[in-house]
Write an enzyme that holds these catalytic residues in place. Sequence first.
Site, PDB file in Angstrom:
ATOM      1  N   LYS A  52      27.963  41.805  47.267  1.00  0.00           N
ATOM      2  CA  LYS A  52      28.956  40.861  46.751  1.00  0.00           C
ATOM      3  C   LYS A  52      30.278  41.582  46.481  1.00  0.00           C
ATOM      4  CE  LYS A  52      27.473  41.508  41.951  1.00  0.00           C
ATOM      5  NZ  LYS A  52      27.006  40.851  40.722  1.00  0.00           N
ATOM      6  N   TYR A 272      58.151  53.935  31.672  1.00  0.00           N
ATOM      7  CA  TYR A 272      58.562  52.846  30.803  1.00  0.00           C
ATOM      8  C   TYR A 272      58.315  53.182  29.330  1.00  0.00           C
ATOM      9  CZ  TYR A 272      58.968  49.733  34.857  1.00  0.00           C
ATOM     10  OH  TYR A 272      59.335  49.152  36.042  1.00  0.00           O
TER      11      TYR A 272
END
Length: 392
Positions: A52, A272
């Site tokens: 999956k 940042y």
Amino acid sequence: MTSTLEINTGTSGFDLDIGDGLAEAVIDHSAVRANVRTLVARAGVPLMAVVKADAFGHGAVPVARSCLAAGATWLGVTRIGEGVELRRAGLTAPLLAWLHDPALADLARAHAIDLSVSGAADLAAVARSHGVEPARIHLKLDTGMHRSGCPGEDWARLVRTSAELERAGIVRVVGIWSHLSHGGEPGAIATHRQLLMFRVGVAIARSGGLRPTVIHLANTAAVQSNPALTRHDLVRVGAGLFGIGEGLRPALTLRTKVVQVRAVAAGRGVGYNHVQRTTRDTHLALVPIGYADGIPRAATGRAEVWVRGRRAPLIGEVSMDQVVVDVGPEPVAVGDPVVILGPGDDGEPTARDWARWTGTNEHEIYTGIGHRVPRRHVREVTDEPATEGAAP
């Protein structure tokens, strides 16, 4: 220290021959096959390879082929579309999908995909689907996860209706299954409660006239911790295929390269908000991979990568497309390889390290690797193994 900058001129330092050449995830299929063989031996019963989520980000079709070549006999997916992808690739092994839109039951039947049934609505949708042969279903009992599956109080009614539809030739109950909440803890009270409820549920199904081909409960954790207690006729293994678990080998290496190098003095803010500052005169290497590619922002201030034979810490916030690495007084060069995670053979970080740094599990680290990071498969199986058969 005077700040200097070396700009990438296009020399990679190693071969990234797919996509934009900035990063790649290399999947070693010999590791996948070795893991399957190890788990088959531990389980002592047939193994369903759970591929999956694009095989946990490793590539569903090539991984499925490797698993089948190594001894897996079933394939498992979550969604019908994932199963259709495998069928269109020519894979014919028995295949189960367990979280699906009932409206797509016709599509599942057309591609010989077994469907999990958790209640009356699921069963009715499958019964309405069209096909020459009976629809193949696995009844799922909720034994304590309180997630998907049929609640215990509704189980007898689901069994009775399924038996009626089976006698009418509308469905075939191929399997009965459940899922463990504490698969890696065989001594947990929750595990023993689930085992007891599962045994009772199987007994009810058999007394109601059902004769499933496979009873399955164990996942990777259960196979590793106590297969004799949980294995039944089939085990479902997802995480272990990719090296998640003790005694197994990680199959994926995520790597990139240095694209800029600069000398920076002590006390300079990086990235940042300047959440971190250099603590010494040092060299900073820019690496072109960020949270859009699967580097968790939660790794800010914690994680390390492998460059020039050593670990070096990230510094500053993880950005969408890039991270900065503090490589110390000795500079690295533009184009030098950077390993984000790998098997750990040379000391490079592993998915387990990243999971620890970010407070998650290895599953999320692997499945979070973004689609713009190309996958390169090595030592893969190129054809469907001849030992596979059509669904029984």
